[in-house]
Design a protein around this motif. Structure first.
Motif, PDB file in Angstrom:
ATOM      1  N   UNK A 158      -2.403   7.874   3.791  1.00  0.00           N
ATOM      2  CA  UNK A 158      -2.569   6.600   3.641  1.00  0.00           C
ATOM      3  C   UNK A 158      -2.079   6.217   5.125  1.00  0.00           C
ATOM      4  N   UNK A 188       0.865  -1.070  -0.187  1.00  0.00           N
ATOM      5  CA  UNK A 188      -0.022  -0.119   0.062  1.00  0.00           C
ATOM      6  C   UNK A 188       0.931   1.286  -0.052  1.00  0.00           C
ATOM      7  N   UNK A 216       3.925   1.540  -1.260  1.00  0.00           N
ATOM      8  CA  UNK A 216       4.013   1.719  -2.836  1.00  0.00           C
ATOM      9  C   UNK A 216       3.310   2.014  -3.590  1.00  0.00           C
ATOM     10  N   UNK A 217       1.963   1.705  -3.579  1.00  0.00           N
ATOM     11  CA  UNK A 217       0.750   1.999  -4.279  1.00  0.00           C
ATOM     12  C   UNK A 217       0.417   3.727  -4.092  1.00  0.00           C
ATOM     13  N   UNK A 218       0.923   4.117  -2.758  1.00  0.00           N
ATOM     14  CA  UNK A 218       0.798   5.471  -2.640  1.00  0.00           C
ATOM     15  C   UNK A 218       1.841   6.271  -3.433  1.00  0.00           C
ATOM     16  N   UNK A 219       2.974   5.799  -3.357  1.00  0.00           N
ATOM     17  CA  UNK A 219       3.911   6.346  -4.307  1.00  0.00           C
ATOM     18  C   UNK A 219       3.780   6.038  -5.591  1.00  0.00           C
ATOM     19  N   UNK A 220       3.185   5.159  -6.040  1.00  0.00           N
ATOM     20  CA  UNK A 220       2.900   4.817  -7.455  1.00  0.00           C
ATOM     21  C   UNK A 220       1.806   5.762  -7.980  1.00  0.00           C
ATOM     22  N   UNK A 221       0.752   6.047  -7.200  1.00  0.00           N
ATOM     23  CA  UNK A 221      -0.215   7.099  -7.782  1.00  0.00           C
ATOM     24  C   UNK A 221       0.251   8.395  -7.784  1.00  0.00           C
ATOM     25  N   UNK A 222       1.500   8.802  -7.282  1.00  0.00           N
ATOM     26  CA  UNK A 222       1.925   9.955  -7.360  1.00  0.00           C
ATOM     27  C   UNK A 222       2.030  10.709  -5.971  1.00  0.00           C
ATOM     28  N   UNK A 223       2.028  10.246  -4.757  1.00  0.00           N
ATOM     29  CA  UNK A 223       2.021  10.969  -3.523  1.00  0.00           C
ATOM     30  C   UNK A 223       3.404  11.226  -3.188  1.00  0.00           C
ATOM     31  N   UNK A 224       3.670  12.435  -2.420  1.00  0.00           N
ATOM     32  CA  UNK A 224       4.786  12.698  -1.986  1.00  0.00           C
ATOM     33  C   UNK A 224       4.949  11.815  -0.592  1.00  0.00           C
TER      34      UNK A 224
END
Lengths: 540, 255
Positions: free
Chosen positions: A146, A128, A130-138
């Motif tokens: 998250x 999750x 990684x998903x946060x990073x993947x959708x473009x979160x700082x």
């Protein structure tokens, strides 16, 4: 009389706004401070294994320090800090009451907040993050959008645990001068007022549950994204704080504070002094249950205005003297030493509360024991009990040295239980207090100290430096000096140890004034070498 | 559209990606096939800098990814995670709308886009919009994952074994649906899979990786010309399975 119709409930209730208000303020301030420190630390440390284990280890160590000791430790620490800031920056602060209590409790709250914070944040599925990073979160967005929301239930559980701990432990802040629900418990335990003890425990339990439930409401509100629940919980906490502020703002603060240590005699005498002062139009209040190491410093710093101490206690603890002098000489020297610190030794009350070796009268008579010297031959087959500090005090070393005492066994006991223990034969001798009413109640006898191994412990009235020239105060107190003899004080203490409405410190103080205030003449001058030894526990 | 030039990545002593050079044209659907530990997922993550390359250059739409802000880069590339990677505390709509929200798109615009995307991935708006991911089936979750990847109108979509955990029927339907979206929206897609059959059925071109190395790349027909035994073995597997299936199933009838 049934338990519920006991008038002491009413008396307990009358203290509630003051005690509860102070309790809530110090607990919530400590909790807020603890959160402000712990939550960022948990966030910063979540991905740093070394920092994380060091931090958790430190917090665990803090937790292993008993609450009472932790609170007590903060007092000298802050005194030191205050003297440092005074010499460096010219500003000082009060190391008494709120500040040390809040800091110690904040430290106490850190472990559950840190541990649950770190556990919650580390327990998040890495996929999750990684998903946060993947959708473009700082990194910050990932944290706030998250990680924190997902860790929230575990973190809140920690915060709730901390809240319950802090509210419970805050009852121990009474001895360092912070009024709290602990005032009921300390006063109740010392004066055998079980109504007060019960009331204090119930009040702090109800408060802890209430705060826990309000935090729970905030938690479910945040989790279910229900603004209403979050708001109700937040408003509840805010209302609690506001409610506790109102009475203390409305109450005019008394201009004189009478300190009292943590035992019945002190509660009674502080009530008596307060009543005398009010009688002469001085507004006074008591601050009771203060630790004996705290109370002298509090007087010196002007946090309290006056209190009763005992000459031998100050001789040993403040002057650090181990030699023993006759009464009058000791008092003169003590008075001079205190004057150097601008503390006024106004005078003696007339009795001594000294340590004394005590045993049942019948047994003493049977064995032909009148003094400690007579006791020596029997000690190898006898056991002795003392309060928690007696055996580490200089008096004990002096006694043993002077008489060559060698008991078969020695035990430490809660002072209130010692007398019953010696009366029942559980132990053979106790190190009791000469002014304790239980000596008469259990038909015990104090043994003479022909070698004067124990210093005198005259009850003396001390005034803070700022009250040195306060003539009105001194005039109000003068009628008490030299008026209370040992028999009267014993009787007062015996009354205070009763478990009924007439045994509250206030009631006993009134009785005491009835008895000594009416006397026109002062007590006859006392003869020296009245064969008893002195002092009292908790007086460390 | 995407190009890898002598790209390498090492984790400790394990060489995950070993000197890979690969170009992906605009509008192309490339499948990267390999077993576990072949480095295919690492290669995908290097593309939007979820992992940083040790050596070599990766360009996306002409930009050297090492020179651009990784957060901005990720926001313009759609990414579909292995089992959805949906945020369990956010509703379907909030999951789908996350990247537009991060980009500062107004709420009503995002809401309209979410509905449009639900249609696109064939999920009923009214029924699914406000559900939490836990209330969805595996296939529905992966459809939401695809919708989320497409929300900010990326031109490139990276997919990490997107259909691997689904039952065969769902997998088939979802694969076909995605292939259609890829064509309709003019996307450039890189899909990681361990399943050669899926790669042959969906992709224009296939890249085969093993132990970090790129063994071969090309259309299925071109791969068949490879001299590499592993590549040929991978290619033969689907057909062998079909032969076995044919042998076991009646030749006429519903199946």
């Amino acid at each position: 009389m049934s338990l519920l119709s006991d008038p002491r409930w009413g008396e307990a209730l009358s203290h509630l706004p003051d005690y509860l208000g102070n309790h809530v303020r110090v607990s919530l301030a400590a909790l807020a401070l603890g959160l402000i420190i712990s939550l960022p630390l948990a966030i910063v440390c979540r991905n740093r294994p070394v920092a994380r284990s060091v931090l958790l280890a430190l917090a665990s160590i803090v937790q292993t320090v008993p609450g009472l000791a932790l609170l007590a430790l903060f007092y000298p620490l802050l005194l030191l800090a205050a003297s440092v800031t005074l010499s460096w920056f010219g500003v000082s602060f009060s190391a008494f009451g709120f500040l040390p209590a809040m800091l110690a409790l904040a430290l106490y709250s850190m472990l559950p907040v840190l541990r649950n914070g770190i556990t919650g944040l580390n327990g998040i599925d890495p996929a999750l993050i990684e998903a946060a990073q993947g959708v473009g979160m700082t990194a910050r967005q990932s944290l706030t959008m998250v990680e924190l929301p997902l860790a929230l239930p575990v973190m809140m559980a920690g915060i709730r645990t901390a809240a319950v701990w802090v509210i419970g432990t805050a009852t121990l802040s009474t001895p360092i001068g912070q009024t709290s629900l602990g005032n009921y418990i300390f006063a109740g335990l010392q004066t055998q007022n079980w109504v007060f003890v019960l009331f204090g425990c119930l009040a702090s339990a109800v408060l802890a549950l209430l705060v826990d439930q309000l935090l729970g409401l905030i938690e479910t509100g945040l989790r279910q994204r229900s603004r209403a629940r979050t708001a109700i919980g937040g408003l509840g906490i805010a209302a609690l704080v506001a409610a506790t502020l109102v009475p203390s703002l409305a109450r005019s603060s008394a201009s004189y504070v009478v300190g009292a240590k943590t035992f019945a005699e002190q509660y009674v005498l502080s009530s008596l002094i307060r009543d005398r002062m009010q009688e002469t139009g001085l507004s006074a209040t008591t601050r009771s249950g203060l630790g004996s190491s705290v109370i002298f410093e509090a007087l010196k710093a002007g946090d309290i205005d006056l209190y009763i101490d005992y000459s031998g206690t100050l001789w040993a603890n403040q002057l650090h003297r181990t030699d023993i002098k006759p009464r009058a000489e000791l008092l003169t020297e003590l008075k001079a030493a205190l004057a150097k610190e601008n503390i006024t030794l106004l005078g003696e009350l007339g009795f001594e509360n000294a340590y004394a070796l005590v045993m049942p009268r019948k047994r003493a008579e049977a064995l032909g024991i009148r003094s400690i010297a007579d006791l020596v031959a029997h000690t190898p087959t006898m056991s002795i009990a003392g309060d928690y500090e007696f055996f580490s005090r200089p008096e004990w070393a002096a006694l043993r040295g002077a008489y060559g005492l060698a008991f078969r066994a020695q035990r430490q006991m809660q002072p209130d239980f010692m007398y019953a223990a010696v009366a029942s034969g559980e132990v053979d001798v106790i190190a009791g207090y000469t002014s304790d009413g239980l000596i008469a109640k259990y038909d015990l006898v104090t043994l003479d100290d022909p070698k004067h191994a124990i210093p005198p412990y005259d009850a003396i009235l001390l005034l803070a430096p700022k009250r040195a020239d306060d003539e009105r105060l001194q005039a109000a107190l003068k009628p008490l000096l030299g008026k209370i003899d040992i028999a009267t004080m014993r009787e007062a203490n015996l009354r205070a140890s009763g478990n009924d409405a007439n045994s509250s410190p206030d009631a006993v103080a009134r009785w005491l004034w009835e008895k000594v205030g009416k006397k026109v003449t002062s007590l006859r001058p006392r003869t020296t070498a009245r064969g008893s030894i002195r002092h009292r526990s908790e007086d460390g | 559209m995407i190009s890898y030039t002598h790209v390498a990545k090492t984790f400790g002593r394990v060489v995950a990606v070993d000197d890979v050079t690969l170009d992906i044209a605009e509008g192309e659907f490339l499948a990267v096939v390999g077993g576990s530990g072949s480095g295919k997922t690492t290669l995908l993550r290097l593309t939007n800098r979820l992992i940083e390359a040790d050596r070599g250059t990766i360009t996306v739409e002409g930009d050297d990814v090492g020179q651009v802000d990784p957060v901005a880069l990720r926001r313009r590339i759609g990414y579909v995670f292995q089992s959805g990677g949906l945020f369990p505390h956010l509703s379907v709509a909030d999951n789908i709308g996350i990247t537009p929200k991060l980009l500062g798109t107004p709420g009503d615009e995002t809401a309209a886009r979410v509905d449009e995307l639900l249609d696109l991935v064939r999920l009923d708006r009214g029924e699914h919009r406000d559900r939490l991911p836990a209330a969805l089936s595996g296939g529905q979750r992966q459809r939401v994952g695809v919708a989320r990847a497409l929300a900010a109108r990326p031109r490139i979509v990276l997919m990490d074994e997107p259909f691997g955990a689904l039952d065969p029927l769902t997998r088939d339907a979802l694969g076909d649906d995605y292939r259609e979206l890829h064509r309709k929206l003019g996307l450039t897609t890189v899909m990681i899979t361990h399943d050669m059959t899926e790669a042959i059925l969906l992709a224009d071109r296939i890249a085969v990786m093993r132990a970090g190395k790129l063994l071969a790349q090309g259309t299925p027909a071109e791969l068949a010309e490879s001299s590499d035994a592993y590549v040929l073995e991978l290619l033969r597997t689907p057909r062998r399975q079909v032969a076995r299936l044919n042998a076991r199933l009646p030749q006429d009838g519903a199946a």
